[in-house]
Design a protein around this motif. Structure first.
Motif, PDB file in Angstrom:
ATOM      1  N   GLY A 146       0.800  -1.220   0.000  1.00  0.00           N
ATOM      2  CA  GLY A 146       0.000   0.000   0.000  1.00  0.00           C
ATOM      3  C   GLY A 146       0.826   1.260   0.000  1.00  0.00           C
ATOM      4  O   GLY A 146       0.314   2.349  -0.251  1.00  0.00           O
ATOM      5  N   GLY A 147       2.134   1.133   0.292  1.00  0.00           N
ATOM      6  CA  GLY A 147       3.002   2.298   0.336  1.00  0.00           C
ATOM      7  C   GLY A 147       3.529   2.675  -1.038  1.00  0.00           C
ATOM      8  O   GLY A 147       3.647   1.820  -1.918  1.00  0.00           O
ATOM      9  N   ARG A 148       3.821   3.967  -1.170  1.00  0.00           N
ATOM     10  CA  ARG A 148       4.416   4.453  -2.418  1.00  0.00           C
ATOM     11  C   ARG A 148       5.702   5.181  -2.063  1.00  0.00           C
ATOM     12  O   ARG A 148       5.764   5.873  -1.048  1.00  0.00           O
ATOM     13  N   SER A 149       6.737   5.015  -2.886  1.00  0.00           N
ATOM     14  CA  SER A 149       8.010   5.700  -2.663  1.00  0.00           C
ATOM     15  C   SER A 149       8.468   6.388  -3.937  1.00  0.00           C
ATOM     16  O   SER A 149       8.270   5.854  -5.034  1.00  0.00           O
ATOM     17  N   ASN A 150       9.073   7.555  -3.774  1.00  0.00           N
ATOM     18  CA  ASN A 150       9.598   8.296  -4.920  1.00  0.00           C
ATOM     19  C   ASN A 150      11.071   7.979  -5.125  1.00  0.00           C
ATOM     20  O   ASN A 150      11.824   7.849  -4.159  1.00  0.00           O
ATOM     21  N   PHE A 151      11.442   7.854  -6.386  1.00  0.00           N
ATOM     22  CA  PHE A 151      12.839   7.615  -6.771  1.00  0.00           C
ATOM     23  C   PHE A 151      13.199   8.624  -7.860  1.00  0.00           C
ATOM     24  O   PHE A 151      12.310   9.301  -8.385  1.00  0.00           O
ATOM     25  N   ASP A 152      14.473   8.689  -8.214  1.00  0.00           N
ATOM     26  CA  ASP A 152      14.845   9.611  -9.292  1.00  0.00           C
ATOM     27  C   ASP A 152      14.206   9.212 -10.615  1.00  0.00           C
ATOM     28  O   ASP A 152      13.954  10.058 -11.466  1.00  0.00           O
ATOM     29  N   PHE A 153      13.903   7.937 -10.801  1.00  0.00           N
ATOM     30  CA  PHE A 153      13.312   7.489 -12.073  1.00  0.00           C
ATOM     31  C   PHE A 153      11.794   7.637 -12.132  1.00  0.00           C
ATOM     32  O   PHE A 153      11.189   7.550 -13.203  1.00  0.00           O
ATOM     33  N   GLY A 154      11.119   7.815 -10.984  1.00  0.00           N
ATOM     34  CA  GLY A 154       9.659   7.855 -10.948  1.00  0.00           C
ATOM     35  C   GLY A 154       9.177   7.423  -9.579  1.00  0.00           C
ATOM     36  O   GLY A 154       9.783   7.786  -8.571  1.00  0.00           O
ATOM     37  N   ASN A 155       8.112   6.647  -9.514  1.00  0.00           N
ATOM     38  CA  ASN A 155       7.683   6.158  -8.202  1.00  0.00           C
ATOM     39  C   ASN A 155       7.203   4.721  -8.260  1.00  0.00           C
ATOM     40  O   ASN A 155       6.901   4.179  -9.332  1.00  0.00           O
ATOM     41  N   VAL A 156       7.165   4.119  -7.084  1.00  0.00           N
ATOM     42  CA  VAL A 156       6.818   2.704  -6.952  1.00  0.00           C
ATOM     43  C   VAL A 156       5.792   2.550  -5.849  1.00  0.00           C
ATOM     44  O   VAL A 156       5.968   3.073  -4.748  1.00  0.00           O
ATOM     45  N   LYS A 157       4.707   1.850  -6.154  1.00  0.00           N
ATOM     46  CA  LYS A 157       3.720   1.503  -5.123  1.00  0.00           C
ATOM     47  C   LYS A 157       3.704  -0.007  -4.980  1.00  0.00           C
ATOM     48  O   LYS A 157       3.757  -0.728  -5.983  1.00  0.00           O
ATOM     49  N   MET A 158       3.671  -0.453  -3.743  1.00  0.00           N
ATOM     50  CA  MET A 158       3.661  -1.886  -3.480  1.00  0.00           C
ATOM     51  C   MET A 158       2.212  -2.351  -3.343  1.00  0.00           C
ATOM     52  O   MET A 158       1.447  -1.755  -2.586  1.00  0.00           O
ATOM     53  N   THR A 159       1.858  -3.397  -4.071  1.00  0.00           N
ATOM     54  CA  THR A 159       0.476  -3.889  -4.075  1.00  0.00           C
ATOM     55  C   THR A 159       0.386  -5.257  -3.406  1.00  0.00           C
ATOM     56  O   THR A 159       1.373  -5.990  -3.347  1.00  0.00           O
ATOM     57  N   PRO A 160      -0.800  -5.610  -2.896  1.00  0.00           N
ATOM     58  CA  PRO A 160      -0.937  -6.922  -2.252  1.00  0.00           C
ATOM     59  C   PRO A 160      -0.867  -8.060  -3.264  1.00  0.00           C
ATOM     60  O   PRO A 160      -1.250  -7.895  -4.415  1.00  0.00           O
ATOM     61  N   ALA A 161      -0.388  -9.201  -2.818  1.00  0.00           N
ATOM     62  CA  ALA A 161      -0.461 -10.435  -3.601  1.00  0.00           C
ATOM     63  C   ALA A 161      -0.898 -11.527  -2.635  1.00  0.00           C
ATOM     64  O   ALA A 161      -0.480 -11.521  -1.476  1.00  0.00           O
ATOM     65  N   LEU A 162      -1.759 -12.412  -3.089  1.00  0.00           N
ATOM     66  CA  LEU A 162      -2.246 -13.493  -2.232  1.00  0.00           C
ATOM     67  C   LEU A 162      -1.452 -14.753  -2.559  1.00  0.00           C
ATOM     68  O   LEU A 162      -1.720 -15.443  -3.547  1.00  0.00           O
TER      69      LEU A 162
END
Ligand code: NI
Ligand code: MN
Length: 225
Positions: free
Chosen positions: A92-108
Motif C-alpha cells: 500500500g506504500g508508495r516511494s519516490n525515486f529519481d526514475f519515478g515512483n513505486v507503489k507496493m500492491t498486495p499479492a495473495l
C-alpha cells in the motif's frame, strides 16, 4: 519505457537512467537465453517474494551491478545480511525515486525463502506499480485473484503483467477476471509453460480478455510504451 520478457515472471525494464530487473529468475529458467553475467549496468532489482523462481539471481546481480533491491521489508531485511543494497517498503506504500515512483500492491501467495532444507519467512508477497514519466507498469507477482485488484482501476495501468499458469497462481479464467478489475490498456500473460505443472495456452487467455489488448511476449521479446 521498454519492457523485455525474460521468461516465467522475469522482466528487464529500461528507461532513462533506469535499467531494472523484476523477479530475476535467470539461472535455472528454461526459457531465459541470458546468463547472470549478461546483465550489466542494472540500477534496480524488484523482488515480489522469496520463492526461488522470483528471488532468483537477485543477490548476485545486485552485487555485480551495485544495484538496489526493492522489496518487502521482511524479505529485504534478510537480503541485507547478504551485503546488498536494499530499499524496503510495504503493501500500500508508495516511494519516490529519481526514475519515478513505486507503489507496493498486495499479492495473495506465500513468500518462504528456501534455506537448505527449510524455509524462513519472507513476510508478505507483493506486486509492484512502477510509474515512469506517466506510464504505469503493474507486475502482479505470484497471486490468486483478489477483490483488491478492483482498486488498481484507480491507478491508470498501461501494462499489467499477470500470472495465468494456475496451480500456484491465477489461471486463465481468473487472470481474465483480473483484467476486468484492473482495466489496463495492455495485459501480458506470464508464469505459464515454464514447467509442465503450469501449462497454459496464452492465446486462450487473449480470447477471454475483452477489455484490454493482450500482448503475448515470447522470451526475449519487448514491448515499448
Ligand atoms: Ni511463488
Ligand atoms: Mn512463482
Amino acid at each position: 519505457m521498454k519492457i523485455t520478457f525474460l521468461g516465467h515472471s522475469a522482466y528487464l525494464v529500461e528507461a532513462d537512467n533506469f535499467k531494472a530487473l523484476i523477479d530475476p529468475f535467470i539461472s535455472g529458467n528454461p526459457d531465459c537465453d541470458y546468463k547472470v553475467e549478461d546483465f550489466t549496468d542494472i540500477t534496480h532489482i524488484f523482488v515480489t517474494h522469496g520463492h526461488g523462481d522470483h528471488l532468483g539471481d537477485a543477490v548476485p546481480i545486485a552485487k555485480a551491478n551495485n544495484a538496489t533491491i526493492i522489496t518487502v521489508f521482511e524479505l529485504g531485511e534478510t537480503l541485507m545480511k547478504e551485503g546488498v543494497e536494499v530499499f524496503t517498503m510495504h503493501i500500500g506504500g508508495r516511494s519516490n525515486f529519481d526514475f519515478g515512483n513505486v507503489k507496493m500492491t498486495p499479492a495473495l501467495h506465500g513468500s518462504g525463502i528456501a534455506l537448505g532444507d527449510h524455509f524462513i519467512s519472507g513476510g508478505n508477497p507483493c506486486g509492484f506499480l512502477i510509474t515512469i514519466k506517466n506510464k504505469v507498469l503493474y507486475h502482479a507477482g505470484d497471486t490468486g485473484l483478489t477483490m483488491d485488484m478492483q482498486l488498481l482501476a484507480y491507478e491508470n495501468v498501461d501494462v499489467a503483467l499477470l500470472p495465468i499458469g494456475g496451480k500456484f497462481t491465477m489461471d486463465i479464467n481468473d487472470a481474465a477476471r483480473a483484467v476486468k478489475f484492473i482495466e489496463p490498456k495492455i495485459a501480458v500473460p506470464m508464469h505459464y509453460n515454464t514447467f509442465p505443472v503450469i501449462k497454459a495456452d496464452p492465446q486462450e487467455f487473449a480470447n477471454k480478455v475483452t477489455n484490454a489488448e493482450v500482448k503475448i511476449l515470447k522470451a526475449g521479446e519487448s514491448l515499448v510504451l
